[in-house]
Design an enzyme around this catalytic site. Sequence first.
Site, PDB file in Angstrom:
ATOM      1  N   GLU A   1       0.804  -1.224   0.000  1.00 41.40           N
ATOM      2  CA  GLU A   1       0.000   0.000   0.000  1.00 41.40           C
ATOM      3  C   GLU A   1       0.835   1.271   0.000  1.00 41.40           C
ATOM      4  O   GLU A   1       0.418   2.277  -0.589  1.00 41.40           O
ATOM      5  CB  GLU A   1      -0.942   0.003   1.214  1.00 41.40           C
ATOM      6  CG  GLU A   1      -2.048  -1.038   1.169  1.00 41.40           C
ATOM      7  CD  GLU A   1      -1.634  -2.423   1.641  1.00 41.40           C
ATOM      8  OE1 GLU A   1      -0.432  -2.621   1.968  1.00 41.40           O
ATOM      9  OE2 GLU A   1      -2.493  -3.316   1.681  1.00 41.40           O
TER      10      GLU A   1
ATOM     11  N   HIS B   1      -9.753  -3.524  12.106  1.00 40.17           N
ATOM     12  CA  HIS B   1     -10.559  -3.623  10.880  1.00 40.17           C
ATOM     13  C   HIS B   1     -11.885  -2.882  10.966  1.00 40.17           C
ATOM     14  O   HIS B   1     -12.793  -3.147  10.189  1.00 40.17           O
ATOM     15  CB  HIS B   1     -10.837  -5.089  10.526  1.00 40.17           C
ATOM     16  CG  HIS B   1      -9.648  -5.807   9.949  1.00 40.17           C
ATOM     17  ND1 HIS B   1      -8.580  -6.213  10.714  1.00 40.17           N
ATOM     18  CD2 HIS B   1      -9.356  -6.179   8.686  1.00 40.17           C
ATOM     19  CE1 HIS B   1      -7.685  -6.808   9.936  1.00 40.17           C
ATOM     20  NE2 HIS B   1      -8.130  -6.802   8.703  1.00 40.17           N
TER      21      HIS B   1
HETATM   22  C1  LIG Z   1      -1.834  -3.900   4.993  1.00 41.81           C
HETATM   23  C2  LIG Z   1      -2.909  -4.864   4.659  1.00 41.81           C
HETATM   24  N1  LIG Z   1      -3.359  -4.925   3.395  1.00 41.81           N
HETATM   25  C3  LIG Z   1      -4.335  -5.792   3.066  1.00 41.81           C
HETATM   26  C4  LIG Z   1      -4.877  -6.615   4.001  1.00 41.81           C
HETATM   27  C5  LIG Z   1      -5.964  -7.602   3.631  1.00 41.81           C
HETATM   28  N2  LIG Z   1      -5.434  -8.962   3.698  1.00 41.81           N
HETATM   29  C6  LIG Z   1      -5.648  -9.746   4.758  1.00 41.81           C
HETATM   30  S1  LIG Z   1      -4.910 -11.209   4.604  1.00 41.81           S
HETATM   31  C7  LIG Z   1      -4.320 -10.847   3.084  1.00 41.81           C
HETATM   32  C8  LIG Z   1      -3.545 -11.858   2.295  1.00 41.81           C
HETATM   33  C9  LIG Z   1      -2.114 -11.831   2.552  1.00 41.81           C
HETATM   34  O1  LIG Z   1      -1.544 -12.878   1.836  1.00 41.81           O
HETATM   35  P1  LIG Z   1      -0.369 -13.743   2.432  1.00 41.81           P
HETATM   36  O2  LIG Z   1       0.563 -12.851   3.178  1.00 41.81           O
HETATM   37  O3  LIG Z   1       0.183 -14.542   1.331  1.00 41.81           O
HETATM   38  O4  LIG Z   1      -1.088 -14.659   3.519  1.00 41.81           O
HETATM   39  P2  LIG Z   1      -2.142 -15.857   3.301  1.00 41.81           P
HETATM   40  O5  LIG Z   1      -3.494 -15.262   3.451  1.00 41.81           O
HETATM   41  O6  LIG Z   1      -1.939 -16.445   1.963  1.00 41.81           O
HETATM   42  O7  LIG Z   1      -1.878 -16.810   4.410  1.00 41.81           O
HETATM   43  C10 LIG Z   1      -4.699  -9.575   2.724  1.00 41.81           C
HETATM   44  C11 LIG Z   1      -4.338  -8.942   1.456  1.00 41.81           C
HETATM   45  C12 LIG Z   1      -4.401  -6.498   5.322  1.00 41.81           C
HETATM   46  N3  LIG Z   1      -4.901  -7.241   6.310  1.00 41.81           N
HETATM   47  N4  LIG Z   1      -3.415  -5.635   5.613  1.00 41.81           N
END
Ligand SMILES: Cc1ncc(C[n+]2csc(CCOP(=O)(O)OP(=O)(O)O)c2C)c(N)n1
Lengths: 325, 350
Positions: B61, B130
Amino acid sequence: MPSIPSYKMDQETKYELLHSMLFIRLVEEKIAEKYSENQMRCPVHLSIGQEAIASGVCAHLSPNDKLISAHRSHAHYLAAGGDLKAMLCELYGKIDGCAKGKGGSMHLIDLEAGLISAVPIVGSSIAIGTGVAWSNRIQKLDGIVAIFLGDGATEEGVFSESLDFAALHDLKVLFVCENNHYSVYTHISERQHSKRSICDIARAHGITSFSAEGNEVVEVYDLTKEALSFMNDNACPVLVEFSTFRWREHCGPNWDDDLGYRKDGELKNWMDKCSIKSLRDNLGISDTRYLNLVNELNEMILDAFKHAESSQFPNESELVSDVYA
Amino acid sequence: MSRIINFNEAILEATEEILTNHSNSIIVGLGVPDPKGIFGTTLGLTEKYGSNRVYDMPTAENAMTGIAIGAAINGLRPIMTHQRVEFSLLGIEQLINQAAKWHYMTGGKSRVPLVIRLIVGRGWGQGPQHSQFLEPIFAHVPGLKVLCPSSAYEAKGLLWSAFNDDNPVIFFEHRWLHSTKSIVPETPYSLPIGKCNIVEEGTDFTLVSYSYGLTECRKIAKILKSFDIHPEIVDIRSLRPIDHQTIIESVKKTGRLLCIDNGWSHMNIAAEIISNVVTETFKSLKSPPQRIGIADVPIPSTRSLANLVYPSLKDIAHKIETIMERKIFPDQFSFPENQDVPDQSFTGPF
Ligand SMILES: Cc1ncc(C[n+]2csc(CCOP(=O)(O)OP(=O)(O)O)c2C)c(N)n1
Ligand SMILES: [Mg+2]
């Protein structure tokens, strides 16, 4: 790069790993099953399919070691020996929850088990975990810090910034990247260049890195052992990357392959590589013995659910407590 | 022609019109092209307008906010979306130090026509990271504009205004508004930025709010009708620039003011409104103005506490009795209690 020795793992360790993975799987499946009762009213990110990494890594953590997790933290919490009842109470929003119900599934904590916290803002835990290791170093405390992070989290600037600092100060951090190839509905190829390698990023920061198949718990266990001995011999951070796959939806209890965001057959391929099944086959455990284990674990899990269901909600005075220390 | 549609459909419709009418518009955000399409607000856009207009992005971001600013100063008009307000905080340096100052510090030579859509969570145990609104942080900063639509009609019109504006505009969408309906024209239209909307005329007191707060205003106004009390409901709509004049005119007429804030009461939007009202209409005030916001604590996950964080209709009713300086509601009057879902069809998880 150091070579990975193939440890001849004894049957007992294998059995413990099976026990740990199965326990996580059964807890997560029970959460998925009971989620539709609408009593666990918080977003949940299940670890089903990724248990081997939590179990294989946490098996090496000793009482002085700590870990920190992100939004998908149930497996880490449980593999580290976190209190199941306190976790379920947290999901049910009850006062006996590990954060008194104030955090929910995305904010698990169990200091006795070494779990510093789980932080759902992607990437933020990486810096915090690095800071814990820094303070270990300054205060000459024993122990390492394992930071669990996803492939998506490596896209945040804080990942590289933390690698730099950890390397610069020789911090005993084990960066554990669980690469499940997706961030929510988006495949890694749509987020990262095909030549981008998470292990290479670590190396470019002066951090030794290893990768392995994350659905083979024996590989995870062996590689982590190797990584930790490298860390202790050289007093430096290490990154390990494990490839794996999340079976169910990103957030919530359901299957969602019908949405079509993953390639046909991709889920099945990974389900065929189920870490629990392959270790069970490898151990040659009889059906009866396996079922006994399942029943024994399920009994304990059901008991914890009953406890969570019958526990009290925090009372009104809890609203304003804990804002300041 | 107009018809009734949902708030999220109104956002989608405005976005489609923008993409159709402005070839320099692009859409970017985590999950924009995904099967859920940001709560339905970006569904089908990639298929219709192509992946060189509609973008997913890495979870980055901070850089992506700067990248959107760069794209904007160089001829594009991006609309960037975050599924939660909190995710935008990683890019707050780019927004506050760079985007907000850009036109000023370049002596007016360069501009940043950028819209940032931020979705505010509430309920279903979203918890401390959130479900924050955080609107005063953005509304505090000169150079940013801050819009808070309260209905589908406002959402479409204000998104168009935000897009047409040559400045960085923060556009707050409350998650609980996405499924609300109102009459929305089928063709493009914009609404004035920096102008309040008088939602309902009234004489007894002035009731000011914005975004989801308007839903509460309408509910309490309905109850008040049976007691023959008629508030004038003012939707602030734009937190920066802010239209103090309309509120002041209304308070001059009614002599009484209650502000329902969506955020914490300490240092909030309502404080700004009341400060101006007191300064400008001191002599016409019949009672001290009041404000009500959420409890002064991080938002807890458990519903037993989260339901206490948000002002209930009963809390609002008490404040109304305070500004009206009399008892209105009988002791046994039963107000609907706060829920952790907008309606029973909502079963999480997000
Ligand atoms: C700064 C931020 N951006 C977006 C999100 C929304 N979000 C929550 S989990 C996630 C996925 C992250 O992917 P990864 O690190 O690969 O973890 P996985 O869910 O695959 O275990 C996102 C984008 C967030 N929580 N925080
Ligand atoms: Mg991932």
